[in-house]
Write a protein that holds these residues in place. Structure first.
Motif, short mmCIF file in Angstrom:
data_model
loop_
_atom_site.label_atom_id
_atom_site.label_comp_id
_atom_site.label_asym_id
_atom_site.label_seq_id
_atom_site.Cartn_x
_atom_site.Cartn_y
_atom_site.Cartn_z
N LEU A 99 18.67 40.93 4.77
CA LEU A 99 19.42 42.18 4.77
C LEU A 99 19.23 42.92 6.09
O LEU A 99 18.29 42.65 6.84
N HIS A 121 11.03 49.05 -4.15
CA HIS A 121 11.32 47.62 -4.06
C HIS A 121 10.29 46.96 -3.14
O HIS A 121 9.91 47.52 -2.13
N LEU A 134 16.18 50.70 -1.07
CA LEU A 134 17.46 50.02 -0.94
C LEU A 134 18.55 51.09 -0.76
O LEU A 134 18.63 52.03 -1.56
N VAL A 135 19.35 50.96 0.30
CA VAL A 135 20.39 51.94 0.61
C VAL A 135 21.69 51.20 0.96
O VAL A 135 21.68 49.98 1.14
N THR A 136 22.77 51.95 1.09
CA THR A 136 24.03 51.40 1.54
C THR A 136 24.47 52.17 2.78
O THR A 136 24.54 53.40 2.77
N ASP A 138 27.43 53.18 5.10
CA ASP A 138 28.88 53.28 4.93
C ASP A 138 29.63 52.38 5.90
O ASP A 138 30.57 51.69 5.51
N SER A 149 30.27 49.37 3.80
CA SER A 149 29.40 49.21 2.63
C SER A 149 28.41 48.06 2.80
O SER A 149 28.47 47.06 2.09
N VAL A 150 27.51 48.22 3.74
CA VAL A 150 26.51 47.20 4.03
C VAL A 150 25.18 47.62 3.42
O VAL A 150 24.67 48.70 3.72
N GLN A 151 24.62 46.77 2.55
CA GLN A 151 23.31 47.06 1.97
C GLN A 151 22.23 46.93 3.03
O GLN A 151 22.32 46.08 3.91
N ALA A 152 21.22 47.77 2.90
CA ALA A 152 20.10 47.73 3.85
C ALA A 152 18.82 48.12 3.12
O ALA A 152 18.86 48.78 2.08
N VAL A 153 17.71 47.70 3.68
CA VAL A 153 16.42 48.16 3.20
C VAL A 153 15.85 49.08 4.26
O VAL A 153 16.08 48.90 5.45
N ASN A 168 23.30 39.64 5.81
CA ASN A 168 24.34 40.25 4.98
C ASN A 168 25.43 40.89 5.83
O ASN A 168 26.56 41.07 5.38
#
Length: 187
Positions: A99, A121, A134-136, A138, A149-153, A168
């Motif tokens: 990610l 997490h 865990l965040v998104t 924009d 909308s890319v997921q990130a830690v 990702n």
């Protein structure tokens, strides 16, 4: 005699430099040879990006329409400037990261506010297991390439000094490839 040695030396030096010239820019040498032979193409040849001629020093990403070329730095890493939620952020493209990974300072700068309870997490890093949120994101951009909308830690600043752009993001592109010290991204 001296004159012949001088001419021989110039000829030898020129002959020795032709392979280096060809390796650094084959299109230029081909053009010179064709013009010397009187070759005139019927159709103008398309110009392609030649990754073999990228500069040896790190450069900023070069947008090529919906393509971006990122040149490896001196350590062989693909670092560049990205826009996360419209804010400029330095990061490294990391094919070993599942990610996108941000440190808490960067997350705050791009408008993501987190509480201690958000870090629930566990993620495995090169330095061991650590708590992450865990965040998104924009919008993640590099040059004219943009992914939404890319997921990130998000990890603590002490655990992550450099923001990582992981798989990702790369998997949402049409293509990415490494060739001759440069990473080509295509959307």
């Amino acid at each position: 005699m001296l004159r012949k040695l001088l001419i021989l030396g110039v000829f030898a030096g020129t002959s020795a430099s032709i392979p280096m010239l060809y390796q650094s820019n084959p299109q230029m040498l081909d053009g010179l040879l064709k013009s010397a032979a009187g070759f005139k193409p019927d159709v103008e040849a398309p110009t392609d990006v030649n990754l073999a001629t990228v500069p040896s020093k790190p450069a900023t990403s070069q947008p090529l329409g919906r393509k971006v070329v990122v040149v490896a730095d001196a350590r062989g890493h693909f670092t560049s400037t990205f826009k996360l939620n419209g804010r400029q952020v330095d990061g490294m493209i990391d094919t070993g990261a599942t990610l996108v990974a941000l440190n808490t300072s960067t997350a705050r700068r791009i408008g993501i506010s987190l509480n201690a309870s958000d870090f629930r997490h566990q993620v495995n890093t090169a330095n061991g297991t650590i708590k992450a949120a865990l965040v998104t994101i924009d919008r993640l951009q590099i040059g004219k390439i943009s992914v939404e909308s890319v997921q990130a830690v998000v990890l603590d600043d002490r655990a992550l000094r450099t923001n990582l752009i992981g798989m990702n993001f790369l998997q949402r592109l049409e293509k990415y490839q490494v060739e001759n010290g440069a990473l080509l991204l295509v959307q």
